[in-house]
Design a protein around this motif. Structure first.
Motif, PDB file in Angstrom:
ATOM      1  N   ALA A  52       0.832  -1.206   0.000  1.00  0.00           N
ATOM      2  CA  ALA A  52       0.000   0.000   0.000  1.00  0.00           C
ATOM      3  C   ALA A  52       0.871   1.263   0.000  1.00  0.00           C
ATOM      4  N   ASN A  53       2.167   1.093  -0.281  1.00  0.00           N
ATOM      5  CA  ASN A  53       3.132   2.199  -0.287  1.00  0.00           C
ATOM      6  C   ASN A  53       3.223   2.919   1.052  1.00  0.00           C
ATOM      7  N   LYS A  54       3.075   2.158   2.123  1.00  0.00           N
ATOM      8  CA  LYS A  54       3.213   2.697   3.473  1.00  0.00           C
ATOM      9  C   LYS A  54       4.486   2.133   4.100  1.00  0.00           C
ATOM     10  N   THR A  55       5.595   2.386   3.416  1.00  0.00           N
ATOM     11  CA  THR A  55       6.877   1.821   3.820  1.00  0.00           C
ATOM     12  C   THR A  55       7.282   2.269   5.217  1.00  0.00           C
ATOM     13  N   THR A  56       7.081   3.531   5.511  1.00  0.00           N
ATOM     14  CA  THR A  56       7.449   4.043   6.839  1.00  0.00           C
ATOM     15  C   THR A  56       6.657   3.349   7.926  1.00  0.00           C
ATOM     16  N   GLU A  57       5.376   3.187   7.708  1.00  0.00           N
ATOM     17  CA  GLU A  57       4.540   2.490   8.684  1.00  0.00           C
ATOM     18  C   GLU A  57       4.962   1.025   8.819  1.00  0.00           C
ATOM     19  N   ALA A  58       5.381   0.420   7.723  1.00  0.00           N
ATOM     20  CA  ALA A  58       5.862  -0.957   7.763  1.00  0.00           C
ATOM     21  C   ALA A  58       7.126  -1.063   8.612  1.00  0.00           C
ATOM     22  N   LEU A  59       8.025  -0.097   8.494  1.00  0.00           N
ATOM     23  CA  LEU A  59       9.245  -0.095   9.311  1.00  0.00           C
ATOM     24  C   LEU A  59       8.918   0.040  10.796  1.00  0.00           C
ATOM     25  N   VAL A  60       8.020   0.944  11.109  1.00  0.00           N
ATOM     26  CA  VAL A  60       7.628   1.154  12.509  1.00  0.00           C
ATOM     27  C   VAL A  60       6.929  -0.090  13.049  1.00  0.00           C
ATOM     28  N   THR A  61       6.083  -0.703  12.257  1.00  0.00           N
ATOM     29  CA  THR A  61       5.393  -1.920  12.670  1.00  0.00           C
ATOM     30  C   THR A  61       6.399  -3.047  12.918  1.00  0.00           C
ATOM     31  N   THR A  62       7.409  -3.143  12.073  1.00  0.00           N
ATOM     32  CA  THR A  62       8.468  -4.135  12.274  1.00  0.00           C
ATOM     33  C   THR A  62       9.169  -3.896  13.607  1.00  0.00           C
ATOM     34  N   LEU A  63       9.495  -2.653  13.894  1.00  0.00           N
ATOM     35  CA  LEU A  63      10.141  -2.306  15.158  1.00  0.00           C
ATOM     36  C   LEU A  63       9.261  -2.706  16.341  1.00  0.00           C
ATOM     37  N   ILE A  64       7.981  -2.387  16.268  1.00  0.00           N
ATOM     38  CA  ILE A  64       7.052  -2.720  17.352  1.00  0.00           C
ATOM     39  C   ILE A  64       6.983  -4.235  17.554  1.00  0.00           C
ATOM     40  N   MET A  65       6.912  -4.993  16.471  1.00  0.00           N
ATOM     41  CA  MET A  65       6.778  -6.450  16.558  1.00  0.00           C
ATOM     42  C   MET A  65       8.024  -7.134  17.102  1.00  0.00           C
ATOM     43  N   ARG A  66       9.194  -6.637  16.733  1.00  0.00           N
ATOM     44  CA  ARG A  66      10.418  -7.391  17.012  1.00  0.00           C
ATOM     45  C   ARG A  66      11.265  -6.868  18.165  1.00  0.00           C
ATOM     46  N   ALA A  67      11.220  -5.579  18.463  1.00  0.00           N
ATOM     47  CA  ALA A  67      12.114  -4.995  19.463  1.00  0.00           C
ATOM     48  C   ALA A  67      11.769  -5.470  20.871  1.00  0.00           C
ATOM     49  N   ARG A  68      12.802  -5.887  21.592  1.00  0.00           N
ATOM     50  CA  ARG A  68      12.640  -6.421  22.944  1.00  0.00           C
ATOM     51  C   ARG A  68      13.710  -5.846  23.870  1.00  0.00           C
ATOM     52  N   ASP A  69      13.442  -5.941  25.163  1.00  0.00           N
ATOM     53  CA  ASP A  69      14.488  -5.615  26.128  1.00  0.00           C
ATOM     54  C   ASP A  69      15.300  -6.875  26.378  1.00  0.00           C
ATOM     55  N   GLU A  70      16.260  -6.794  27.264  1.00  0.00           N
ATOM     56  CA  GLU A  70      17.161  -7.916  27.517  1.00  0.00           C
ATOM     57  C   GLU A  70      16.432  -9.147  28.030  1.00  0.00           C
ATOM     58  N   GLU A  71      15.287  -8.944  28.683  1.00  0.00           N
ATOM     59  CA  GLU A  71      14.507 -10.059  29.232  1.00  0.00           C
ATOM     60  C   GLU A  71      13.488 -10.605  28.244  1.00  0.00           C
ATOM     61  N   GLY A  72      13.420 -10.006  27.066  1.00  0.00           N
ATOM     62  CA  GLY A  72      12.490 -10.479  26.050  1.00  0.00           C
ATOM     63  C   GLY A  72      11.132  -9.793  26.058  1.00  0.00           C
ATOM     64  N   LYS A  73      10.983  -8.772  26.874  1.00  0.00           N
ATOM     65  CA  LYS A  73       9.714  -8.032  26.920  1.00  0.00           C
ATOM     66  C   LYS A  73       9.679  -7.003  25.796  1.00  0.00           C
ATOM     67  N   PRO A  74       8.526  -6.842  25.150  1.00  0.00           N
ATOM     68  CA  PRO A  74       8.425  -5.861  24.067  1.00  0.00           C
ATOM     69  C   PRO A  74       8.780  -4.452  24.548  1.00  0.00           C
ATOM     70  N   LEU A  75       9.530  -3.738  23.714  1.00  0.00           N
ATOM     71  CA  LEU A  75       9.863  -2.356  24.034  1.00  0.00           C
ATOM     72  C   LEU A  75       8.726  -1.414  23.696  1.00  0.00           C
ATOM     73  N   PHE A  76       7.921  -1.795  22.719  1.00  0.00           N
ATOM     74  CA  PHE A  76       6.837  -0.940  22.253  1.00  0.00           C
ATOM     75  C   PHE A  76       5.550  -1.745  22.092  1.00  0.00           C
ATOM     76  N   THR A  77       4.441  -1.025  22.110  1.00  0.00           N
ATOM     77  CA  THR A  77       3.138  -1.626  21.830  1.00  0.00           C
ATOM     78  C   THR A  77       2.517  -0.891  20.646  1.00  0.00           C
ATOM     79  N   GLY A  78       1.421  -1.404  20.170  1.00  0.00           N
ATOM     80  CA  GLY A  78       0.702  -0.737  19.092  1.00  0.00           C
ATOM     81  C   GLY A  78       0.315   0.686  19.454  1.00  0.00           C
ATOM     82  N   ALA A  79       0.115   0.942  20.736  1.00  0.00           N
ATOM     83  CA  ALA A  79      -0.247   2.283  21.194  1.00  0.00           C
ATOM     84  C   ALA A  79       0.893   3.288  20.988  1.00  0.00           C
ATOM     85  N   ASP A  80       2.115   2.792  20.828  1.00  0.00           N
ATOM     86  CA  ASP A  80       3.269   3.664  20.618  1.00  0.00           C
ATOM     87  C   ASP A  80       3.464   4.051  19.151  1.00  0.00           C
TER      88      ASP A  80
END
Length: 113
Positions: A52-80
């Motif tokens: 849908a040509n929403k590359t920036t949103e795709a990058l942010v969504t990737t970050l939200i899905m994959r980014a974790r802290d050292e204990e494996g807890k998500p760094l971000f949620t969809g609300a972020d």
């Protein structure tokens, strides 16, 4: 063993590698760990955004899905998502997601693919 059993066993092996990283993010004063892989369901969201040509949103969504802290807890949620899209340096997000993607080849090599 059936093909579906082999396929799911392979994916369990990928996920069993634990978290990857860390990626040092001095701009945020933190280190970002990340999931070794995502599910096809998660990937479909990224593909839809990209098509849908929403590359920036795709990058942010990737970050939200994959980014974790050292204990494996998500760094971000969809609300972020809103703040990440509008109030965070895009160069830093791109750097993190790019490093996450560069590791995909290492995973394939380690698994003999």
């Amino acid at each position: 063993m059936s093909v579906i059993d082999k396929a799911t066993a392979h994916f369990e092996e990928v996920l069993g590698q634990g978290l990857k990283g860390p990626i040092d993010v001095p701009e945020w004063g933190t280190k970002v760990y990340y999931k070794a892989s995502t599910t096809m369901f998660e990937e479909s969201k990224i593909i839809e955004l990209t098509q849908a040509n929403k590359t920036t949103e795709a990058l942010v969504t990737t970050l939200i899905m994959r980014a974790r802290d050292e204990e494996g807890k998500p760094l971000f949620t969809g609300a972020d998502k809103h703040k990440l899209m509008r109030n965070v340096d895009p160069k830093v997000i791109l750097k993190i997601v790019t490093e996450m993607g560069s590791d995909a080849d290492d995973v394939d090599t380690a698994l003999g693919n």
